[in-house]
Design a protein around this motif. Structure first.
Motif, PDB file in Angstrom:
ATOM      1  N   ARG A 106      -5.974   2.965  10.056  1.00 61.05           N
ATOM      2  CA  ARG A 106      -5.558   1.633   9.647  1.00 61.05           C
ATOM      3  C   ARG A 106      -4.043   1.584   9.447  1.00 61.05           C
ATOM      4  O   ARG A 106      -3.373   0.626   9.845  1.00 61.05           O
ATOM      5  N   HIS A 107      -3.485   2.640   8.843  1.00 59.51           N
ATOM      6  CA  HIS A 107      -2.036   2.616   8.596  1.00 59.51           C
ATOM      7  C   HIS A 107      -1.247   2.653   9.899  1.00 59.51           C
ATOM      8  O   HIS A 107      -0.193   2.028  10.006  1.00 59.51           O
ATOM      9  N   ILE A 108      -1.766   3.371  10.884  1.00 60.03           N
ATOM     10  CA  ILE A 108      -1.069   3.389  12.178  1.00 60.03           C
ATOM     11  C   ILE A 108      -1.262   2.060  12.884  1.00 60.03           C
ATOM     12  O   ILE A 108      -0.303   1.435  13.352  1.00 60.03           O
ATOM     13  N   HIS A 110       5.478   8.109  12.252  1.00 58.07           N
ATOM     14  CA  HIS A 110       4.475   7.112  11.845  1.00 58.07           C
ATOM     15  C   HIS A 110       4.037   7.390  10.423  1.00 58.07           C
ATOM     16  O   HIS A 110       4.254   8.481   9.884  1.00 58.07           O
ATOM     17  N   CYS A 111       3.427   6.401   9.819  1.00 60.10           N
ATOM     18  CA  CYS A 111       2.854   6.587   8.495  1.00 60.10           C
ATOM     19  C   CYS A 111       1.654   7.511   8.591  1.00 60.10           C
ATOM     20  O   CYS A 111       0.885   7.445   9.549  1.00 60.10           O
ATOM     21  N   HIS A 112       1.492   8.390   7.588  1.00 59.82           N
ATOM     22  CA  HIS A 112       0.352   9.309   7.600  1.00 59.82           C
ATOM     23  C   HIS A 112      -0.443   9.185   6.307  1.00 59.82           C
ATOM     24  O   HIS A 112      -1.020  10.146   5.823  1.00 59.82           O
ATOM     25  N   SER A 113      -0.456   7.973   5.742  1.00 58.34           N
ATOM     26  CA  SER A 113      -1.336   7.717   4.609  1.00 58.34           C
ATOM     27  C   SER A 113      -2.746   7.453   5.121  1.00 58.34           C
ATOM     28  O   SER A 113      -2.943   7.138   6.306  1.00 58.34           O
ATOM     29  N   THR A 114      -3.702   7.577   4.238  1.00 60.09           N
ATOM     30  CA  THR A 114      -5.085   7.358   4.639  1.00 60.09           C
ATOM     31  C   THR A 114      -5.562   5.965   4.199  1.00 60.09           C
ATOM     32  O   THR A 114      -5.095   5.447   3.185  1.00 60.09           O
ATOM     33  N   GLY A 138       0.894  -1.000  12.319  1.00 60.97           N
ATOM     34  CA  GLY A 138       2.226  -1.133  12.903  1.00 60.97           C
ATOM     35  C   GLY A 138       3.274  -0.147  12.414  1.00 60.97           C
ATOM     36  O   GLY A 138       4.447  -0.291  12.757  1.00 60.97           O
ATOM     37  N   LEU A 139       2.866   0.826  11.624  1.00 60.00           N
ATOM     38  CA  LEU A 139       3.850   1.758  11.055  1.00 60.00           C
ATOM     39  C   LEU A 139       4.086   2.946  11.988  1.00 60.00           C
ATOM     40  O   LEU A 139       3.543   4.043  11.788  1.00 60.00           O
ATOM     41  N   TYR A 140       4.922   2.728  12.995  1.00 57.88           N
ATOM     42  CA  TYR A 140       5.276   3.795  13.928  1.00 57.88           C
ATOM     43  C   TYR A 140       6.554   3.421  14.649  1.00 57.88           C
ATOM     44  O   TYR A 140       6.954   2.240  14.685  1.00 57.88           O
ATOM     45  N   HIS A 196       0.851  -1.187   0.000  1.00 55.47           N
ATOM     46  CA  HIS A 196       0.000   0.000   0.000  1.00 55.47           C
ATOM     47  C   HIS A 196       0.888   1.239   0.000  1.00 55.47           C
ATOM     48  O   HIS A 196       2.049   1.162   0.399  1.00 55.47           O
ATOM     49  N   PRO A 197       0.340   2.387  -0.410  1.00 54.58           N
ATOM     50  CA  PRO A 197       1.114   3.634  -0.285  1.00 54.58           C
ATOM     51  C   PRO A 197       1.386   3.941   1.189  1.00 54.58           C
ATOM     52  O   PRO A 197       0.521   3.709   2.035  1.00 54.58           O
ATOM     53  N   HIS A 198       2.583   4.423   1.478  1.00 57.43           N
ATOM     54  CA  HIS A 198       2.927   4.794   2.856  1.00 57.43           C
ATOM     55  C   HIS A 198       3.730   6.083   2.845  1.00 57.43           C
ATOM     56  O   HIS A 198       4.196   6.544   1.781  1.00 57.43           O
ATOM     57  N   THR A 199       3.930   6.629   4.036  1.00 55.03           N
ATOM     58  CA  THR A 199       4.797   7.794   4.216  1.00 55.03           C
ATOM     59  C   THR A 199       5.544   7.604   5.529  1.00 55.03           C
ATOM     60  O   THR A 199       5.302   6.642   6.263  1.00 55.03           O
TER      61      THR A 199
END
Ligand SMILES: [Cu+2]
Length: 417
Positions: free
Chosen positions: A253-255, A245-249, A258-260, A199-202
């Motif tokens: 769900r992105h947080i 952390h990831c700030h994609s929408t 586990g993206l932090y 998925h797209p992430h940041t």
């Protein structure tokens, strides 16, 4: 679909130690409702995987019969530091050390998972994570400042959050939380980010930086799509205990996937005086401190927008089974961050002691003194400082004080020696 246990249902997966288990006096067996779901308390037989759970099972793991441990004593075995931890039933496997003998539950009290997760297979150990800091690859810029290069790769990965409970995470560098990024105030940071996920992430850093580097969907560089890379670059400020952390929408769900991770900026003694040396590893004053990074997190294993498993640093009850060793004559500093999704707040309560608290870690004077409980909303964080000097050696619990959370995994202990 995983079967849910009922009183009359046969046990589809007998405990490891059948002989001892059947030697127990007869007891009425029934599922215990713990919070929103039943939590696992049985041998680590890998009986449930997320796939089974996601297919419609109502329970995380539908079994609650305590499994007797070989060698467990039948009578009370009270520890000198905490009588309520006495061993009445031997609900967990043989402990690993003398002090951990005390970590068992009353048959009517707090339960915890049986067995252990396979940290080697997961490539992540919550005990190692506590004290592992990534300072990047350092070099010197023409103006004399320090440049630090970090490499962060997003990837999908299944992680084990309790024995036999697997969660399909999205990870930074293959672990949840991601690596603790640490640096000194004023350093130039380059975060080389590659998205190998599906998925797209940041990466959105909490700190001071330009809009372009803010790492949010639709602003500046925006989403980094699968297969793409981008380098975030900014100066490290302000000092404190931060996060990324990831700030994609959709953000929740992105947080939650586990993206932090933690982002610690050491204060510069040249700007802030001698007190900053206590938090700066280049100075001898910092070396007496025992520092630990703790991220309070939780997992919605059924994807219904509510958590089933709570923890510090991902694995439920890990620090009950592996208490955090603390030398009592050295002070303790905890970098505490709340990344719990779906619940409005989380909290940290320390037993038998009090701490000073530095909200966001952005001051060198405590923002609260002499407290034993602190609450944080998501992304709030702070530094706790306390000491066990002169205390009786033994086990000292710490846990969330929303009572549901400890029962679902957010229960821990320091082993003071
Ligand atoms: Cu993301």
């Amino acid at each position: 679909m995983a079967p849910e246990r009922h009183d009359s249902a046969p046990d589809p997966s007998p405990p490891h130690n059948t002989a001892i288990a059947t030697a127990e006096p007869p007891r009425k067996q029934r599922p215990r409702k713990i919070g929103r779901r039943h939590l696992v308390t049985r041998a680590a037989t890998g009986l449930a995987t997320l796939g089974a759970l996601a297919s419609g099972a109502a329970a995380v793991v539908a079994a609650t019969r305590p499994v007797a441990a070989q060698g467990a004593t039948a009578g009370p075995q009270h520890n000198t530091t905490g009588g309520h931890l006495g061993n009445h039933q031997g609900l967990i496997p043989p402990p690993q050390g003398a002090l951990t003998n005390a970590i068992v539950a009353h048959d009517h009290g707090v339960q915890m998972t049986v067995g252990d997760v396979d940290t080697a297979a997961m490539g992540y150990d919550p005990t190692t994570y506590l004290t592992t800091f990534d300072y990047g690859t350092a070099s010197t810029l023409p103006d004399g400042r320090t440049l630090r290069d970090y490499r962060i790769i997003a990837a999908d990965k299944e992680i084990e959050i309790a024995p036999g409970i697997f969660f399909p995470a999205w990870t930074y560098n293959g672990q949840v939380p991601g690596p603790t990024i640490r640096c000194n105030e004023g350093d130039r940071l380059r975060i080389n980010f590659t998205n190998n996920g599906s998925h797209p992430h940041t990466i959105h850093f909490h700190g001071i930086h330009s809009s372009f580097m803010d790492g949010v969907t639709g602003i500046g560089r925006g989403n980094i799509n699968p297969g793409e890379s981008f380098t975030y670059e900014f100066d490290a400020r302000p000092f404190g205990c931060h996060l990324y952390h990831c700030h994609s929408t959709p953000l929740k769900r992105h947080i939650h996937k586990g993206l932090y991770g933690a982002f610690i900026i050491n204060p510069d003694p040249a700007k802030h005086g001698n007190a900053a040396k206590e938090r700066h590893p280049d100075h001898a004053e910092s070396r007496r401190w025992q520092e630990f990074v703790m991220i309070m997190n939780a997992f919605d294993t059924t994807f219904d927008g509510a958590n089933e498993v709570y923890a510090v640093n991902t694995v439920a009850f890990h620090y009950m089974k592996h208490p955090i060793r603390v030398e009592r004559d050295r002070p303790v500093r905890v970098y505490l961050i709340n990344m719990t999704e779906f619940d409005p707040i989380n909290s940290f309560h320390l037993h038998a002691n009090f701490f000073d608290y530095y909200d966001h870690g952005t001051t060198l004077e405590p923002t609260l003194r002499t407290v034993d409980t602190i609450m944080q909303c998501q992304a709030q964080r702070g530094i706790l400082e306390f000491s066990f000097a002169g205390f009786e050696p033994g086990l000292y619990m710490f846990h969330a004080h929303q009572s549901e959370f400890p029962e679902l995994g957010w229960m821990s202990a320091f082993e003071v020696v």
